[in-house]
Design a protein around this motif. Sequence first.
Motif, PDB file in Angstrom:
ATOM      1  N   VAL A 110      -4.668 -43.939 -38.492  1.00  0.00           N
ATOM      2  CA  VAL A 110      -5.619 -42.721 -38.616  1.00  0.00           C
ATOM      3  C   VAL A 110      -6.746 -42.647 -37.893  1.00  0.00           C
ATOM      4  CG1 VAL A 110      -6.762 -41.653 -40.517  1.00  0.00           C
ATOM      5  CG2 VAL A 110      -4.857 -42.823 -41.096  1.00  0.00           C
ATOM      6  N   LEU A 111      -6.968 -41.765 -37.116  1.00  0.00           N
ATOM      7  CA  LEU A 111      -8.159 -41.590 -36.106  1.00  0.00           C
ATOM      8  C   LEU A 111      -9.020 -40.466 -36.496  1.00  0.00           C
ATOM      9  CD1 LEU A 111      -9.690 -42.082 -33.353  1.00  0.00           C
ATOM     10  CD2 LEU A 111      -8.221 -40.384 -32.452  1.00  0.00           C
ATOM     11  N   THR A 112     -10.105 -40.814 -37.239  1.00  0.00           N
ATOM     12  CA  THR A 112     -11.263 -39.856 -37.518  1.00  0.00           C
ATOM     13  C   THR A 112     -12.157 -39.754 -36.495  1.00  0.00           C
ATOM     14  OG1 THR A 112     -10.761 -40.651 -39.848  1.00  0.00           O
ATOM     15  CG2 THR A 112     -12.644 -39.171 -39.333  1.00  0.00           C
ATOM     16  N   SER A 113     -12.574 -38.440 -36.339  1.00  0.00           N
ATOM     17  CA  SER A 113     -13.691 -38.362 -35.160  1.00  0.00           C
ATOM     18  C   SER A 113     -14.878 -37.332 -35.969  1.00  0.00           C
ATOM     19  CB  SER A 113     -13.216 -37.455 -34.212  1.00  0.00           C
ATOM     20  OG  SER A 113     -13.951 -37.194 -32.932  1.00  0.00           O
ATOM     21  N   THR A 114     -16.008 -37.894 -35.909  1.00  0.00           N
ATOM     22  CA  THR A 114     -17.125 -37.106 -36.584  1.00  0.00           C
ATOM     23  C   THR A 114     -18.200 -37.062 -35.807  1.00  0.00           C
ATOM     24  OG1 THR A 114     -16.613 -38.616 -38.540  1.00  0.00           O
ATOM     25  CG2 THR A 114     -18.676 -37.584 -38.615  1.00  0.00           C
ATOM     26  N   PHE A 115     -18.538 -35.733 -35.696  1.00  0.00           N
ATOM     27  CA  PHE A 115     -19.679 -35.587 -34.867  1.00  0.00           C
ATOM     28  C   PHE A 115     -21.038 -35.100 -35.864  1.00  0.00           C
ATOM     29  CE2 PHE A 115     -15.868 -34.251 -32.545  1.00  0.00           C
ATOM     30  CZ  PHE A 115     -16.436 -34.431 -31.322  1.00  0.00           C
ATOM     31  N   ARG A 116     -22.054 -35.524 -35.465  1.00  0.00           N
ATOM     32  CA  ARG A 116     -23.480 -35.387 -36.281  1.00  0.00           C
ATOM     33  C   ARG A 116     -24.445 -35.094 -35.140  1.00  0.00           C
ATOM     34  NH1 ARG A 116     -27.407 -38.518 -38.350  1.00  0.00           N
ATOM     35  NH2 ARG A 116     -26.420 -40.371 -37.617  1.00  0.00           N
ATOM     36  N   LEU A 117     -25.333 -34.112 -35.535  1.00  0.00           N
ATOM     37  CA  LEU A 117     -26.496 -33.822 -34.749  1.00  0.00           C
ATOM     38  C   LEU A 117     -27.730 -34.348 -35.638  1.00  0.00           C
ATOM     39  CD1 LEU A 117     -26.175 -29.679 -34.355  1.00  0.00           C
ATOM     40  CD2 LEU A 117     -25.311 -31.778 -32.994  1.00  0.00           C
ATOM     41  N   GLU A 118     -28.465 -34.980 -34.615  1.00  0.00           N
ATOM     42  CA  GLU A 118     -29.932 -35.534 -35.252  1.00  0.00           C
ATOM     43  C   GLU A 118     -30.803 -35.101 -34.182  1.00  0.00           C
ATOM     44  OE1 GLU A 118     -31.649 -39.776 -36.858  1.00  0.00           O
ATOM     45  OE2 GLU A 118     -30.094 -39.718 -35.327  1.00  0.00           O
ATOM     46  N   GLY A 119     -31.613 -34.082 -34.546  1.00  0.00           N
ATOM     47  CA  GLY A 119     -32.666 -33.767 -33.286  1.00  0.00           C
ATOM     48  C   GLY A 119     -31.976 -33.125 -31.968  1.00  0.00           C
ATOM     49  N   LYS A 120     -32.399 -33.976 -31.061  1.00  0.00           N
ATOM     50  CA  LYS A 120     -31.561 -33.707 -29.620  1.00  0.00           C
ATOM     51  C   LYS A 120     -30.400 -34.581 -29.330  1.00  0.00           C
ATOM     52  CE  LYS A 120     -35.914 -31.570 -27.790  1.00  0.00           C
ATOM     53  NZ  LYS A 120     -36.968 -31.598 -26.850  1.00  0.00           N
ATOM     54  N   THR A 121     -30.090 -35.145 -30.379  1.00  0.00           N
ATOM     55  CA  THR A 121     -28.952 -36.314 -30.159  1.00  0.00           C
ATOM     56  C   THR A 121     -27.732 -35.852 -30.887  1.00  0.00           C
ATOM     57  OG1 THR A 121     -30.589 -38.072 -29.817  1.00  0.00           O
ATOM     58  CG2 THR A 121     -28.397 -38.901 -30.420  1.00  0.00           C
ATOM     59  N   VAL A 122     -26.532 -35.980 -30.176  1.00  0.00           N
ATOM     60  CA  VAL A 122     -25.348 -35.838 -30.919  1.00  0.00           C
ATOM     61  C   VAL A 122     -24.756 -36.945 -30.815  1.00  0.00           C
ATOM     62  CG1 VAL A 122     -22.988 -34.711 -30.484  1.00  0.00           C
ATOM     63  CG2 VAL A 122     -24.874 -33.687 -29.811  1.00  0.00           C
ATOM     64  N   THR A 217     -29.026 -48.025 -22.164  1.00  0.00           N
ATOM     65  CA  THR A 217     -28.810 -46.560 -21.815  1.00  0.00           C
ATOM     66  C   THR A 217     -28.344 -46.356 -20.435  1.00  0.00           C
ATOM     67  OG1 THR A 217     -30.824 -46.117 -21.278  1.00  0.00           O
ATOM     68  CG2 THR A 217     -30.318 -45.770 -23.664  1.00  0.00           C
ATOM     69  N   LEU A 218     -27.291 -45.303 -20.367  1.00  0.00           N
ATOM     70  CA  LEU A 218     -27.168 -44.903 -18.948  1.00  0.00           C
ATOM     71  C   LEU A 218     -27.186 -43.360 -18.923  1.00  0.00           C
ATOM     72  CD1 LEU A 218     -25.874 -45.287 -16.082  1.00  0.00           C
ATOM     73  CD2 LEU A 218     -23.495 -45.231 -17.030  1.00  0.00           C
ATOM     74  N   GLY A 219     -27.807 -42.772 -18.102  1.00  0.00           N
ATOM     75  CA  GLY A 219     -28.134 -41.339 -18.170  1.00  0.00           C
ATOM     76  C   GLY A 219     -28.403 -40.633 -16.722  1.00  0.00           C
ATOM     77  N   GLY A 226     -37.654 -34.893 -14.693  1.00  0.00           N
ATOM     78  CA  GLY A 226     -37.443 -35.794 -15.482  1.00  0.00           C
ATOM     79  C   GLY A 226     -36.577 -35.456 -16.592  1.00  0.00           C
ATOM     80  N   ARG A 227     -36.225 -34.138 -16.597  1.00  0.00           N
ATOM     81  CA  ARG A 227     -35.000 -33.681 -17.502  1.00  0.00           C
ATOM     82  C   ARG A 227     -33.567 -34.893 -17.392  1.00  0.00           C
ATOM     83  NH1 ARG A 227     -34.198 -27.227 -16.965  1.00  0.00           N
ATOM     84  NH2 ARG A 227     -33.773 -27.935 -14.624  1.00  0.00           N
ATOM     85  N   HIS A 228     -33.148 -34.868 -18.460  1.00  0.00           N
ATOM     86  CA  HIS A 228     -31.985 -35.849 -18.419  1.00  0.00           C
ATOM     87  C   HIS A 228     -31.185 -35.704 -19.610  1.00  0.00           C
ATOM     88  CE1 HIS A 228     -35.526 -37.566 -20.890  1.00  0.00           C
ATOM     89  NE2 HIS A 228     -34.544 -38.094 -21.534  1.00  0.00           N
ATOM     90  N   ILE A 229     -30.001 -36.261 -19.410  1.00  0.00           N
ATOM     91  CA  ILE A 229     -29.011 -36.533 -20.611  1.00  0.00           C
ATOM     92  C   ILE A 229     -28.818 -38.087 -20.578  1.00  0.00           C
ATOM     93  CG2 ILE A 229     -26.361 -36.069 -21.255  1.00  0.00           C
ATOM     94  CD1 ILE A 229     -26.701 -33.341 -19.761  1.00  0.00           C
ATOM     95  N   VAL A 230     -28.923 -38.629 -21.619  1.00  0.00           N
ATOM     96  CA  VAL A 230     -28.918 -40.058 -21.704  1.00  0.00           C
ATOM     97  C   VAL A 230     -27.655 -40.403 -22.885  1.00  0.00           C
ATOM     98  CG1 VAL A 230     -29.866 -42.127 -22.247  1.00  0.00           C
ATOM     99  CG2 VAL A 230     -31.027 -40.749 -20.864  1.00  0.00           C
ATOM    100  N   CYS A 231     -26.818 -41.260 -22.465  1.00  0.00           N
ATOM    101  CA  CYS A 231     -25.931 -41.897 -23.190  1.00  0.00           C
ATOM    102  C   CYS A 231     -26.253 -43.445 -23.630  1.00  0.00           C
ATOM    103  CB  CYS A 231     -24.440 -41.976 -22.743  1.00  0.00           C
ATOM    104  SG  CYS A 231     -23.786 -40.619 -22.484  1.00  0.00           S
ATOM    105  N   THR A 292     -28.330 -38.139 -25.786  1.00  0.00           N
ATOM    106  CA  THR A 292     -29.352 -37.359 -26.165  1.00  0.00           C
ATOM    107  C   THR A 292     -29.599 -36.459 -25.191  1.00  0.00           C
ATOM    108  OG1 THR A 292     -30.526 -39.014 -27.593  1.00  0.00           O
ATOM    109  CG2 THR A 292     -31.996 -37.575 -26.637  1.00  0.00           C
ATOM    110  N   PHE A 293     -30.145 -35.082 -25.272  1.00  0.00           N
ATOM    111  CA  PHE A 293     -30.218 -34.076 -24.460  1.00  0.00           C
ATOM    112  C   PHE A 293     -31.709 -33.670 -24.420  1.00  0.00           C
ATOM    113  CE2 PHE A 293     -25.907 -34.357 -26.043  1.00  0.00           C
ATOM    114  CZ  PHE A 293     -25.210 -33.818 -24.845  1.00  0.00           C
ATOM    115  N   GLU A 294     -32.217 -34.214 -23.221  1.00  0.00           N
ATOM    116  CA  GLU A 294     -33.559 -33.574 -23.046  1.00  0.00           C
ATOM    117  C   GLU A 294     -33.860 -32.635 -22.008  1.00  0.00           C
ATOM    118  OE1 GLU A 294     -36.482 -34.396 -24.829  1.00  0.00           O
ATOM    119  OE2 GLU A 294     -35.841 -35.841 -26.001  1.00  0.00           O
ATOM    120  N   ARG A 295     -33.439 -31.552 -22.080  1.00  0.00           N
ATOM    121  CA  ARG A 295     -33.400 -30.389 -21.009  1.00  0.00           C
ATOM    122  C   ARG A 295     -33.320 -29.186 -21.813  1.00  0.00           C
ATOM    123  NH1 ARG A 295     -28.016 -28.562 -18.456  1.00  0.00           N
ATOM    124  NH2 ARG A 295     -29.295 -26.762 -18.498  1.00  0.00           N
TER     125      ARG A 295
END
Length: 295
Positions: A110-122, A217-219, A226-231, A292-295
């Motif tokens: 059973v593979l469950t995929s859960t997406f949750r938003l928290e501020g600018k973070t997925v 982190t790697l972004g 300085g805008r960025h997307i960081v994992c 996190t999406f800072e853009r």
Amino acid sequence: MQATIHNEFLTLTVDTLGAEAVSLKNAAGEELLWQADPAVWKRHAPILFPWTGKLPGGTFTHGGKTYKGGQHGFARDLEHTLLRAEGDTIELELRSDDAIKAERFPFDFVLTSTFRLEGKTVHHTLTVANPETAAEELRFGIGYHPAFRIPFDASHTTTDYEFRFDQPESPMILDAYPNGLLTGRCGYRWKNVSAIPLTDDLFANDSFCMAGLRTRTLGIYEKDTGRHIVCNVEGYPYSLIWSAPAKPVRFVCIEPWQSLPGAENDPQAWTERAAAACLAPGQHWATTLSTTFER
């Protein structure tokens, strides 16, 4: 079918086909994910399960039967069941059935995929369970493959961007050139660097699979703004960066993996291959990618 959730910063749409995020827009309505132009690369952010990368010979064996398997498993190509889409959360599920077990993968899961938003973070959590009724252990690989649009706007070009670590790194690159299978060779492309410049030729020989990173982190960063997307890649033994060979670069992928592609000399038996985890009946396992999406 698609489901959408939003908060004051982000609007996320997920398709039940593959449980794949297909759109993510910021408060200004700007699309942040690659939009799957089939002339370049036809996906947005696929889930990699129950293996990552390629299999030697494109097959594996179990119980005296040979199974054919394409790149990155099959979860990205199947319809998932939407369990809920409310508030800040979307949850979907893929269960093994008789057809999957007969044709693709002879194990219960059973593979469950859960997406949750928290501020600018997925936050995207993948949970794998081996049902209590399963007849044998579940061995699997798993990883993420999100693609982010580059450039962020029309006034920037490829070389205005760079991948950044949060501390100096000398990433060990695991070689899988030219056929996508690990060769057993490894080495350094960069030493003691905090950033990897993005160029249109960076991925001429496909992806870079980096092992043993210390960074949390790697972004991907726009150098002048300085805008960025960081994992958050903490806890992942392997982190890959990749883009399609089309020029100019239209997107970049940051891919935290819990398992590796097959090796040229791997045995055919599934039970003899390396895995992210091996679950006895009744056990479960989970991993989360936070971006996190800072853009």
